[in-house]
Design an enzyme around this catalytic site. Structure first.
Site, mmCIF file in Angstrom:
data_model
loop_
_atom_site.group_PDB
_atom_site.id
_atom_site.type_symbol
_atom_site.label_atom_id
_atom_site.label_comp_id
_atom_site.label_asym_id
_atom_site.label_seq_id
_atom_site.Cartn_x
_atom_site.Cartn_y
_atom_site.Cartn_z
ATOM 1 N N TYR A 1 0.843 -1.208 0.000
ATOM 2 C CA TYR A 1 0.000 0.000 0.000
ATOM 3 C C TYR A 1 0.877 1.258 0.000
ATOM 4 O O TYR A 1 0.739 2.133 -0.857
ATOM 5 C CB TYR A 1 -0.897 -0.040 1.232
ATOM 6 C CG TYR A 1 -1.898 1.088 1.339
ATOM 7 C CD1 TYR A 1 -3.054 1.093 0.553
ATOM 8 C CD2 TYR A 1 -1.718 2.135 2.245
ATOM 9 C CE1 TYR A 1 -3.989 2.111 0.663
ATOM 10 C CE2 TYR A 1 -2.649 3.158 2.360
ATOM 11 C CZ TYR A 1 -3.789 3.140 1.568
ATOM 12 O OH TYR A 1 -4.714 4.158 1.680
ATOM 13 N N VAL B 1 -9.939 1.032 12.600
ATOM 14 C CA VAL B 1 -10.133 1.172 14.040
ATOM 15 C C VAL B 1 -11.490 1.783 14.398
ATOM 16 O O VAL B 1 -12.143 1.326 15.350
ATOM 17 C CB VAL B 1 -8.955 1.951 14.673
ATOM 18 C CG1 VAL B 1 -8.923 3.424 14.259
ATOM 19 C CG2 VAL B 1 -8.972 1.816 16.175
ATOM 20 N N ASN C 1 -14.255 -0.812 13.708
ATOM 21 C CA ASN C 1 -14.110 -1.918 14.666
ATOM 22 C C ASN C 1 -14.651 -1.531 16.041
ATOM 23 O O ASN C 1 -15.458 -2.244 16.628
ATOM 24 C CB ASN C 1 -12.624 -2.273 14.839
ATOM 25 C CG ASN C 1 -12.198 -3.424 13.934
ATOM 26 O OD1 ASN C 1 -12.926 -3.790 13.025
ATOM 27 N ND2 ASN C 1 -11.016 -3.968 14.178
ATOM 28 N N THR D 1 -0.900 7.059 18.146
ATOM 29 C CA THR D 1 -1.891 8.109 17.864
ATOM 30 C C THR D 1 -2.309 8.118 16.389
ATOM 31 O O THR D 1 -1.570 7.680 15.523
ATOM 32 C CB THR D 1 -1.346 9.516 18.195
ATOM 33 O OG1 THR D 1 -0.317 9.857 17.251
ATOM 34 C CG2 THR D 1 -0.812 9.592 19.608
#
Ligand code: NAD
Ligand code: UDP
Length: 319
Positions: free
Chosen positions: A147, A189, A192, A212
């Site tokens: 990626y 995230v 999820n 972070t």
């Protein structure tokens, strides 16, 4: 150029692409959405199918495409680590061959072309916050490389077509973006944590949760993409588009638990290889060149996103 711009959105059935299609249709543009449905969904664009200004084409951007357009937003590429690592060779092909095909199309049609690049070009950054002049710290042979390096090579191609063929290019470096229509199973995230919280399942913090990210709500991001496309030809980018509000992943989990009122508990899971430690965009350039900055704070954006997933899970439960 036609009176009504004909706009191609590759990856238009995906999360960001579908919101972009909505906004372009609202602006009165004609939109050709091109997608192979690898991570995108018909549900994301089904509401547009009746519009006479919207057309959907199933197509894989690793193959050449012959259409007539005035503008191209090249959004096609899986963005979630789980999906882009599922078939890493295809991910590189999508980024690199996809860019070559879209740039070739732009060259033939003299269309202006925007690339959805990424903060991943900075890798695990040693400069914080990241400004566009930073060249990055990227592992070329790791699990994220398909990626990261694919997107870096696409940027190279964009700037070579600009220098060699005078194409009108726009390169946006997008930082973590979230909102309705994220795929609930794509492993990112925000989706999820919200799905886990709504289902009362454990919230999976990878590592110590002290890494972070800076989270941008999708409406803000789409506004930035359109402003970049419509900016003067001299503005090529790369331009960071993201929300400078920086949060640890644990803080994100705490906010999701609070806003959903969930009884879910946080559990620690192994940190994926090469997971960047920190990420925050410097958006000085976007402010100066596009008069753009995000307007939607994390908790406001999370509230809208939670409402979307809540509805989606209820539909799944009753289906
Ligand atoms: P997404 O996975 O929801 O959307 C990607 C879309 O591209 C999907 O509809 C998918 O089916 C399609 N696609 C994938 N490979 C294709 C191919 N070979 N041919 C045609 N279509 C193909 O992801 P997203 O979050 O909407 O991301 C959109 C773009 O923005 C991507 O290029 C991504 O790299 C970039 N980006 C996103 C983020 C983010 O946080 N969401 C951050 C940085 C960059
Ligand atoms: N993450 C996490 N739990 C999850 C999914 C992700 O702690 O269930 C972490 C992940 O390790 C990373 C961050 O959240 O540090 C953002 O992950 P995501 O996959 O959304 O995007 P990335 O920015 O890593 O591409």
């Amino acid at each position: 150029m036609h009176l009504t711009p004909r706009v191609l959105v590759s990856g238009g059935a995906g999360f960001i692409g579908s919101h972009l299609c909505d906004r372009l249709i609202d602006k009165g543009h004609e939109v050709l959405c091109v997608d192979n449905f690898f991570t995108g969904a018909r549900a994301n664009i089904v509401h547009l199918l009746d519009s006479k200004s919207f057309e959907m084409m199933r197509h894989d951007v690793t193959f050449p495409l012959f259409v007539e357009v005035d503008q191209i937003y090249n959004m096609a590429c899986p963005a979630s680590p789980v999906h882009y690592q599922f078939d890493p060779v295809q991910t590189t092909k999508t980024s690199v061959h996809g860019a070559i095909n879209m740039l070739g199309l732009a060259k033939r049609t003299k269309a202006r072309i925007l690339q959805a690049s990424t903060s991943e070009v900075y890798g695990d950054p040693s400069v914080h916050p990241q400004e566009e002049s930073y060249w990055g710290n990227v592992n070329p042979i790791g699990p994220r490389s398909c990626y990261d390096e694919g997107k870096r090579c696409a940027e190279t191609l964009f700037f070579d077509y600009y220098r060699q063929h005078n194409l009108e290019i726009k390169v946006a470096r997008i930082f973590n973006t979230y909102g309705p229509r994220m795929n609930p199973n794509d492993g990112r995230v925000v989706s999820n944590f919200i799905v886990q919280a709504l289902k009362g399942e454990d919230i999976t913090l990878y590592g110590d949760g002290q890494q972070t990210r800076s989270f941008c709500y999708v409406d803000d991001l789409v506004e930035g993409l359109i402003r970049l496309m419509e900016s003067p030809a001299s503005v090529t980018g790369p331009i960071n588009l993201g929300n400078p509000g920086e949060f640890t992943i644990k803080e994100l989990a705490e906010n999701v638990i609070d806003l959903t009122g969930s009884k879910s508990k946080m559990v620690n899971k192994p940190l994926p290889e090469d997971d960047p430690r920190q990420r925050q965009p410097d958006i000085t350039r976007a402010k100066a060149n596009l008069d753009w900055e995000p307007t939607i704070a994390l908790r406001a954006g999370l509230t809208k996103t939670i409402a979307y997933f809540d509805e989606l899970l209820k539909q799944h439960a009753s289906a």
